[in-house]
Design an enzyme around this catalytic site. Structure first.
Site, short mmCIF file in Angstrom:
data_model
loop_
_atom_site.label_atom_id
_atom_site.label_comp_id
_atom_site.label_asym_id
_atom_site.label_seq_id
_atom_site.Cartn_x
_atom_site.Cartn_y
_atom_site.Cartn_z
N CYS A 1 -40.71 74.69 39.65
CA CYS A 1 -41.47 75.91 38.77
C CYS A 1 -43.51 75.93 38.68
O CYS A 1 -43.65 76.79 38.81
CB CYS A 1 -41.39 75.65 37.78
SG CYS A 1 -38.79 75.46 37.14
N GLU B 1 -38.69 78.45 33.53
CA GLU B 1 -39.46 79.30 34.29
C GLU B 1 -39.39 80.19 35.29
O GLU B 1 -39.91 81.22 35.82
CB GLU B 1 -40.49 78.59 34.76
CG GLU B 1 -41.18 77.31 33.71
CD GLU B 1 -40.20 75.68 33.29
OE1 GLU B 1 -38.56 76.17 33.84
OE2 GLU B 1 -40.23 75.07 33.95
N CYS C 1 -41.56 71.72 36.38
CA CYS C 1 -41.24 70.36 37.90
C CYS C 1 -41.81 71.00 38.71
O CYS C 1 -43.20 72.48 38.77
CB CYS C 1 -39.58 70.31 38.17
SG CYS C 1 -39.14 72.25 38.84
N HIS D 1 -34.15 77.49 36.95
CA HIS D 1 -34.75 77.28 35.35
C HIS D 1 -34.97 78.02 34.39
O HIS D 1 -35.85 79.44 35.82
CB HIS D 1 -35.79 76.42 36.28
CG HIS D 1 -35.29 74.41 36.38
ND1 HIS D 1 -36.22 74.21 37.26
CD2 HIS D 1 -34.54 74.84 37.43
CE1 HIS D 1 -35.50 72.83 37.39
NE2 HIS D 1 -34.37 73.09 37.73
#
Ligand code: ZN
Length: 145
Positions: A87, A56, A84, A54
């Site tokens: 993260c 992040e 999420c 992801h």
């Protein structure tokens, strides 16, 4: 400079568009330290065939490399979509100073499922350029269908 949150979110949006042009789900992030962007990242789950790639996660690793330290206490992460649970957990470990996000993620956002995942001192600002961030995602999924 207009609203600084909007100013930096535009760079995160640029990253998200970059992700889209590579066939990735358009989520982008930047890390800002002392008014300067020190890391830019976008979602790379397809490119790396890695569900943990992801925006992040990439941004945290890259910022820590730049700073030469693992804690991001004096940094702000700008991300186009609410982080999420994974993260948010990683951001919690990084002890990041502030998290600013655009669109709310009703299905996967940490706010609903893991509100305690961030470090207790981390400030959260939600809804910056939310419409622009959200429509990038909804357009992407419309095109894919
Ligand atoms: Zn995530």
């Amino acid at each position: 400079m207009d609203n600084p949150h909007e100013y930096f979110m535009k760079f995160a949006l640029r990253e998200a568009k970059d992700a889209e042009s590579r066939g990735e789900i358009p989520v982008g992030a930047v890390v800002v330290c002392n008014g300067r962007i020190i890391a830019r990242a976008h979602n790379l789950t397809e490119t790396l065939t890695d569900v943990t790639a992801h925006a992040e996660m990439q941004a945290i690793t890259s910022a820590a490399n730049v700073l030469g330290g693992k804690y991001l206490t004096d940094c702000t992460l700008y991300v186009t979509l609410e982080p999420c649970v994974m993260c948010a957990g990683a951001l919690g470990w990084s002890q990041i100073g502030t998290v600013v996000y655009g669109a709310i993620d009703e299905k996967r956002g940490f706010g609903k499922f893991a509100p305690g995942a961030l470090h207790p001192k981390t400030k959260v600002v939600a809804g910056i350029l939310a419409d622009e961030c959200a429509s990038l995602l909804s357009d992407f999924f419309k095109k894919r269908r």
